[in-house]
Scaffold this motif. Structure first.
Motif, PDB file in Angstrom:
ATOM      1  N   TYR A 152      65.288 -54.446  34.138  1.00 55.62           N
ATOM      2  CA  TYR A 152      65.332 -55.848  33.713  1.00 55.62           C
ATOM      3  C   TYR A 152      66.476 -55.993  32.714  1.00 55.62           C
ATOM      4  O   TYR A 152      66.436 -55.430  31.615  1.00 55.62           O
ATOM      5  CB  TYR A 152      64.007 -56.260  33.075  1.00 55.62           C
ATOM      6  N   GLN A 153      67.487 -56.766  33.104  1.00 56.59           N
ATOM      7  CA  GLN A 153      68.708 -56.838  32.304  1.00 56.59           C
ATOM      8  C   GLN A 153      68.825 -58.111  31.473  1.00 56.59           C
ATOM      9  O   GLN A 153      69.747 -58.226  30.663  1.00 56.59           O
ATOM     10  CB  GLN A 153      69.940 -56.720  33.224  1.00 56.59           C
ATOM     11  N   ASP A 154      67.911 -59.043  31.641  1.00 58.25           N
ATOM     12  CA  ASP A 154      68.001 -60.305  30.897  1.00 58.25           C
ATOM     13  C   ASP A 154      67.336 -60.197  29.528  1.00 58.25           C
ATOM     14  O   ASP A 154      66.646 -61.113  29.060  1.00 58.25           O
ATOM     15  CB  ASP A 154      67.394 -61.446  31.702  1.00 58.25           C
ATOM     16  N   ILE A 155      67.550 -59.054  28.886  1.00 62.95           N
ATOM     17  CA  ILE A 155      67.043 -58.819  27.536  1.00 62.95           C
ATOM     18  C   ILE A 155      68.071 -57.981  26.796  1.00 62.95           C
ATOM     19  O   ILE A 155      68.754 -57.150  27.396  1.00 62.95           O
ATOM     20  CB  ILE A 155      65.670 -58.118  27.582  1.00 62.95           C
ATOM     21  N   GLU A 156      68.192 -58.228  25.512  1.00 65.58           N
ATOM     22  CA  GLU A 156      69.241 -57.555  24.735  1.00 65.58           C
ATOM     23  C   GLU A 156      68.731 -57.273  23.328  1.00 65.58           C
ATOM     24  O   GLU A 156      68.042 -58.108  22.730  1.00 65.58           O
ATOM     25  CB  GLU A 156      70.479 -58.460  24.671  1.00 65.58           C
ATOM     26  N   TYR A 157      69.061 -56.093  22.812  1.00 65.74           N
ATOM     27  CA  TYR A 157      68.734 -55.792  21.418  1.00 65.74           C
ATOM     28  C   TYR A 157      69.850 -56.324  20.520  1.00 65.74           C
ATOM     29  O   TYR A 157      71.034 -56.114  20.799  1.00 65.74           O
ATOM     30  CB  TYR A 157      68.555 -54.292  21.178  1.00 65.74           C
ATOM     31  N   LEU A 158      69.463 -57.013  19.462  1.00 61.11           N
ATOM     32  CA  LEU A 158      70.416 -57.538  18.499  1.00 61.11           C
ATOM     33  C   LEU A 158      70.205 -56.846  17.160  1.00 61.11           C
ATOM     34  O   LEU A 158      69.062 -56.682  16.706  1.00 61.11           O
ATOM     35  CB  LEU A 158      70.229 -59.053  18.323  1.00 61.11           C
ATOM     36  N   ASP A 159      71.295 -56.445  16.518  1.00 65.13           N
ATOM     37  CA  ASP A 159      71.167 -55.800  15.211  1.00 65.13           C
ATOM     38  C   ASP A 159      71.033 -56.859  14.108  1.00 65.13           C
ATOM     39  O   ASP A 159      71.028 -58.068  14.374  1.00 65.13           O
ATOM     40  CB  ASP A 159      72.343 -54.855  14.944  1.00 65.13           C
ATOM     41  N   LYS A 160      70.924 -56.394  12.888  1.00 66.31           N
ATOM     42  CA  LYS A 160      70.672 -57.289  11.766  1.00 66.31           C
ATOM     43  C   LYS A 160      71.755 -58.357  11.631  1.00 66.31           C
ATOM     44  O   LYS A 160      71.456 -59.539  11.415  1.00 66.31           O
ATOM     45  CB  LYS A 160      70.571 -56.488  10.462  1.00 66.31           C
ATOM     46  N   ALA A 161      73.018 -57.963  11.772  1.00 69.78           N
ATOM     47  CA  ALA A 161      74.113 -58.919  11.631  1.00 69.78           C
ATOM     48  C   ALA A 161      74.069 -59.980  12.725  1.00 69.78           C
ATOM     49  O   ALA A 161      74.317 -61.166  12.470  1.00 69.78           O
ATOM     50  CB  ALA A 161      75.452 -58.189  11.656  1.00 69.78           C
ATOM     51  N   GLN A 162      73.746 -59.570  13.943  1.00 68.92           N
ATOM     52  CA  GLN A 162      73.673 -60.522  15.062  1.00 68.92           C
ATOM     53  C   GLN A 162      72.523 -61.506  14.880  1.00 68.92           C
ATOM     54  O   GLN A 162      72.671 -62.708  15.128  1.00 68.92           O
ATOM     55  CB  GLN A 162      73.524 -59.761  16.383  1.00 68.92           C
ATOM     56  N   VAL A 163      71.379 -61.005  14.433  1.00 67.94           N
ATOM     57  CA  VAL A 163      70.240 -61.889  14.179  1.00 67.94           C
ATOM     58  C   VAL A 163      70.546 -62.850  13.045  1.00 67.94           C
ATOM     59  O   VAL A 163      70.237 -64.048  13.115  1.00 67.94           O
ATOM     60  CB  VAL A 163      68.970 -61.062  13.882  1.00 67.94           C
ATOM     61  N   SER A 164      71.173 -62.330  12.003  1.00 73.27           N
ATOM     62  CA  SER A 164      71.549 -63.186  10.870  1.00 73.27           C
ATOM     63  C   SER A 164      72.475 -64.306  11.317  1.00 73.27           C
ATOM     64  O   SER A 164      72.346 -65.454  10.883  1.00 73.27           O
ATOM     65  CB  SER A 164      72.219 -62.349   9.777  1.00 73.27           C
ATOM     66  N   SER A 165      73.379 -64.005  12.223  1.00 77.68           N
ATOM     67  CA  SER A 165      74.298 -65.012  12.733  1.00 77.68           C
ATOM     68  C   SER A 165      73.564 -66.071  13.554  1.00 77.68           C
ATOM     69  O   SER A 165      73.894 -67.261  13.492  1.00 77.68           O
ATOM     70  CB  SER A 165      75.367 -64.341  13.599  1.00 77.68           C
ATOM     71  N   MET A 166      72.544 -65.642  14.283  1.00 73.65           N
ATOM     72  CA  MET A 166      71.802 -66.580  15.124  1.00 73.65           C
ATOM     73  C   MET A 166      70.844 -67.453  14.323  1.00 73.65           C
ATOM     74  O   MET A 166      70.553 -68.590  14.718  1.00 73.65           O
ATOM     75  CB  MET A 166      71.007 -65.826  16.201  1.00 73.65           C
TER      76      MET A 166
END
Length: 427
Positions: A152-166
């Motif tokens: 299943y490829q429609d999932i992605e891990y985001l790190d702290k910086a990416q989450v903070s940006s979102m």
């Protein structure tokens, strides 16, 4: 014109127009009697009518009066139980099917919205975030497993910086981003299902609380002013089951969850705290979940209680959870606060069962109700129509009763919730 018979909420004040349905009076004969006018019951009734069955739906209050019209509106793939644990419980073939059905449940919601042209502010993207750094390893492993083991490829891990940006906050340490997850206006989605069911020929009766029923080769379902005789009966009451069916009441625990809606935020504030307009849920045991409405309000869910009463000021009750993560909203007005009752199971998996050959139940979605309840209704309809594979796989999942049944489940759950709430704060 505002709908009548519903508790106050942001969803109510932004609801689409609705047809009023009469209460049940007199004696009637149908193929199927559905008890409950939330996502499960509406989906079951709609799918049965489309298969040619004559269907009655009995709702104690108004269509989507309960949690179906009050929830966070998140529509996401996956289950509360890991795929590995499901394999241990029901075997790999059935675990794989349960996983696939979780994907299908989200597609089903989207397909119904498109097919019936339901205006419910459907948006894309769900983000599950880690409140603590130590939760990140579990999220990473979860994403890796889904990508590499489940393909299943429609999932992605985001790190702290990416989450903070979102999310415009440094309070979160990472997250799993479900790209095909979605979120919506749940009351308008449910009202759209009711309209579709009505058009398909379902006889919907509001203000028609079921007092009791008798089973056998034929089922008789009684209300104060009438009765329905049917070949099949579907229980779709979830957290509002009460004492109607003691054989399954101990499988679920009704709990209350609460949501606030702020005043409309500026475009600049929305772009700062949620520029991609995703729905969010965190990793606390008593979770926070939030999203933006179509008119730029922050809808924030947080806090629970386990009594028959809601807090006197729900907006203030929930506000402290919101300010923990967005203190810059301290001067923002809270326009709405409301609550609803959902049902959880001990293993947090839905409880499906054929109580008798012609009596089926689906309940206990444990926070996954928008997608899974919609699917549950469809699976019950298929089971009645002789295609029971999907329903039976859910029914094979072991579902322990709450210790002490309905009498002692409340103090036991409260003690457990207090323990996990303490863990949220301290560990």
């Amino acid at each position: 014109m505002r709908l009548t018979g519903y508790d106050t909420s942001y969803y109510l004040d932004s609801a689409n127009a609705k047809k009023e349905f009469a209460s049940l009076e007199g004696d009637h004969v149908f193929d199927v009697c559905v008890i409950g006018g939330g996502f499960t019951g509406l989906s079951a009734a709609l799918h049965l009518a489309e298969k040619g069955y004559k269907v009655a739906l009995l709702e104690a209050e108004k269509v989507a009066w309960g949690a179906s019209g009050r929830n966070g509106g998140q529509v996401c793939q996956g289950h509360n139980m890991s795929h590995q644990d499901m394999i241990a419980k029901v075997g790999k073939e059935n675990a794989d099917l349960l996983w696939q059905m979780s994907l299908d449940s989200v597609d089903l919601v989207k397909d119904l919205i498109e097919k019936h042209k339901i205006q419910c502010d459907l948006k894309q993207g769900v983000l599950h975030v880690a409140n603590k750094a130590k939760h990140c390893d579990e999220l990473k492993q979860s994403v890796d497993y889904k990508q590499n083991k489940l393909n299943y490829q429609d999932i992605e891990y985001l790190d702290k910086a990416q989450v903070s940006s979102m999310l415009g906050s440094d309070k979160y340490h990472g997250g799993e981003y479900w790209k095909q997850g979605a979120h919506l206006h749940p009351l308008n989605y449910a009202l759209g299902l009711a309209q579709a069911a009505d058009k398909a020929g379902v006889s919907i009766f509001e203000d028609s609380r079921v007092t009791d029923y008798q089973t056998g080769s034929e089922v008789q379902v009684n209300t104060e002013k009438g009765c329905v005789k049917a070949k099949f009966m579907l229980l779709a009451c979830n957290g509002y089951l009460g004492n109607l069916e003691p054989r399954i009441a101990g499988k679920i625990m009704p709990i209350n969850n609460f949501i606030l809606a702020t005043e409309p935020l500026t475009d600049e504030m929305c772009a700062r705290i949620n520029p991609q307009d995703v729905a969010v849920a965190d990793s606390k045991f008593v979770i926070n979940y939030f999203k933006l409405s179509a008119d730029n309000r922050l809808l924030w869910g947080g806090g629970e209680n386990y009594t028959a009463k809601f807090p006197s000021d729900i907006g203030q009750f929930v506000r402290k959870y919101m300010l923990e993560f967005y203190p810059e909203l301290s001067q923002t007005k809270i326009d709405y606060g409301w609550g609803g009752t959902l049902a959880i199971t001990l293993n947090r998996m839905p409880f499906f069962q054929r109580i008798e050959s012609n009596v089926l139940v689906a309940q206990g979605y444990s926070g996954h109700g928008v997608a899974m309840a919609t699917l549950g209704g469809k699976l019950m309809a298929e089971a009645i129509d002789g295609q029971s594979r999907g329903f039976d796989v859910f029914a094979q999942m072991p579902s322990p009763s709450f210790p002490g049944g309905t009498l002692l489940r409340w103090p036991g759950l409260v003690a457990g919730m207090l323990y996990y709430s303490l863990r949220d704060r301290l560990f």
